[in-house]
Design a protein around this motif. Sequence first.
Motif, PDB file in Angstrom:
ATOM      1  N   LYS A   1      -5.329  -4.499  -7.748  1.00 22.68           N
ATOM      2  CA  LYS A   1      -4.397  -3.480  -7.604  1.00 22.68           C
ATOM      3  C   LYS A   1      -3.140  -3.732  -8.397  1.00 22.68           C
ATOM      4  O   LYS A   1      -2.454  -2.640  -8.830  1.00 22.68           O
ATOM      5  N   MET A   2      -2.731  -5.004  -8.565  1.00 23.50           N
ATOM      6  CA  MET A   2      -1.627  -5.260  -9.369  1.00 23.50           C
ATOM      7  C   MET A   2      -1.859  -4.657 -11.070  1.00 23.50           C
ATOM      8  O   MET A   2      -1.019  -4.141 -11.601  1.00 23.50           O
ATOM      9  N   ILE A   3      -3.211  -4.865 -11.625  1.00 23.59           N
ATOM     10  CA  ILE A   3      -3.403  -4.066 -12.689  1.00 23.59           C
ATOM     11  C   ILE A   3      -3.392  -2.713 -12.849  1.00 23.59           C
ATOM     12  O   ILE A   3      -2.506  -2.355 -13.553  1.00 23.59           O
ATOM     13  N   GLU A   4      -3.655  -1.759 -11.702  1.00 17.35           N
ATOM     14  CA  GLU A   4      -3.349  -0.495 -11.476  1.00 17.35           C
ATOM     15  C   GLU A   4      -1.755  -0.398 -11.688  1.00 17.35           C
ATOM     16  O   GLU A   4      -1.220   0.725 -12.265  1.00 17.35           O
ATOM     17  N   VAL A   5      -1.275  -1.025 -10.831  1.00 16.13           N
ATOM     18  CA  VAL A   5       0.517  -0.779 -10.628  1.00 16.13           C
ATOM     19  C   VAL A   5       0.943  -1.213 -11.987  1.00 16.13           C
ATOM     20  O   VAL A   5       1.980  -0.372 -12.505  1.00 16.13           O
ATOM     21  N   LEU A   6       0.870  -2.276 -12.866  1.00  8.45           N
ATOM     22  CA  LEU A   6       1.332  -2.490 -14.013  1.00  8.45           C
ATOM     23  C   LEU A   6       0.811  -1.294 -15.394  1.00  8.45           C
ATOM     24  O   LEU A   6       1.604  -0.872 -15.925  1.00  8.45           O
ATOM     25  N   GLN A   7      -0.287  -1.022 -15.273  1.00 10.72           N
ATOM     26  CA  GLN A   7      -0.796   0.140 -15.862  1.00 10.72           C
ATOM     27  C   GLN A   7       0.174   1.536 -15.674  1.00 10.72           C
ATOM     28  O   GLN A   7       0.448   2.006 -16.669  1.00 10.72           O
ATOM     29  N   ALA A   8       0.240   1.619 -14.410  1.00  3.62           N
ATOM     30  CA  ALA A   8       1.055   2.868 -14.196  1.00  3.62           C
ATOM     31  C   ALA A   8       2.546   2.824 -14.616  1.00  3.62           C
ATOM     32  O   ALA A   8       3.390   3.662 -14.862  1.00  3.62           O
TER      33      ALA A   8
ATOM     34  N   ALA B   1       0.814  -1.188   0.071  1.00  3.92           N
ATOM     35  CA  ALA B   1       0.014  -0.001  -0.042  1.00  3.92           C
ATOM     36  C   ALA B   1       1.002   1.364  -0.190  1.00  3.92           C
ATOM     37  O   ALA B   1       0.555   2.247  -0.829  1.00  3.92           O
ATOM     38  N   SER B   2       1.838   1.371   0.894  1.00  2.00           N
ATOM     39  CA  SER B   2       2.706   2.494   0.753  1.00  2.00           C
ATOM     40  C   SER B   2       3.329   2.610  -0.679  1.00  2.00           C
ATOM     41  O   SER B   2       3.469   3.884  -0.903  1.00  2.00           O
ATOM     42  N   ALA B   3       3.966   1.661  -1.049  1.00  2.00           N
ATOM     43  CA  ALA B   3       4.766   1.662  -2.217  1.00  2.00           C
ATOM     44  C   ALA B   3       3.817   2.166  -3.434  1.00  2.00           C
ATOM     45  O   ALA B   3       4.036   3.145  -4.204  1.00  2.00           O
ATOM     46  N   ARG B   4       2.667   1.729  -3.518  1.00  2.00           N
ATOM     47  CA  ARG B   4       1.596   1.940  -4.370  1.00  2.00           C
ATOM     48  C   ARG B   4       1.225   3.728  -4.308  1.00  2.00           C
ATOM     49  O   ARG B   4       1.009   4.387  -5.169  1.00  2.00           O
ATOM     50  N   ARG B   5       1.080   3.866  -2.881  1.00  2.00           N
ATOM     51  CA  ARG B   5       0.507   5.324  -2.717  1.00  2.00           C
ATOM     52  C   ARG B   5       1.822   6.455  -3.043  1.00  2.00           C
ATOM     53  O   ARG B   5       1.477   7.443  -3.616  1.00  2.00           O
ATOM     54  N   GLU B   6       2.964   5.864  -2.923  1.00  2.00           N
ATOM     55  CA  GLU B   6       4.164   6.964  -3.272  1.00  2.00           C
ATOM     56  C   GLU B   6       4.738   6.768  -4.678  1.00  2.00           C
ATOM     57  O   GLU B   6       5.605   7.440  -4.788  1.00  2.00           O
TER      58      GLU B   6
END
Length: 172
Positions: free
Chosen positions: A150-157, A115-120
């Motif tokens: 959440k992984m989909i969001e991270v990959l798209q980013a 969560a922290s890594a995603r937020r930052e």
Amino acid sequence: LEAKALFALGRDADAVAAIQRGIAAKNGTAGEELSKLYNELAKYYIKQNDTQSALKLASDARAAFEGTDYYENYLYHMGMLFRRNGIAEWEKLLGEVAKSDTEGNRESSLEALAASARREGRWADAERYYQQLYALPEREDSKKVTDYMKMIEVLQAQNKSIQPVIASLKTF
């Protein structure tokens, strides 16, 4: 209990002394009680805006727990205290718990780190933590689905393909 009462009465110096006596009485015997004593003292230092003393205490206390069955539990609780109070060292403590092979607090540590890594916007770190989360055999299915989303969001980013995640979801 004595220290909490003394803190409530505004007798901080007496409370700190009571905690230090409790730590000395444990004579290096690691366990839940010793962890709580260190945690209370760290909370006191944090409330006093004395982050350096809290960090030094955490480091000193770590030596008392290292090599014991309570080591990861100590790291988790101190890490979560630091996280709640915005002290960056929390990631190091929970990162160590997340690398462990034992269940216990590993899942919660990985969740906090992800969560922290995603937020930052630390997308590569977030990706790694989510991969570790949904690979946990004890992880509930509903949480795994959330991890995949959440992984989909991270990959798209990161402009990466989401197809592997979609494929995993289809077989889930």
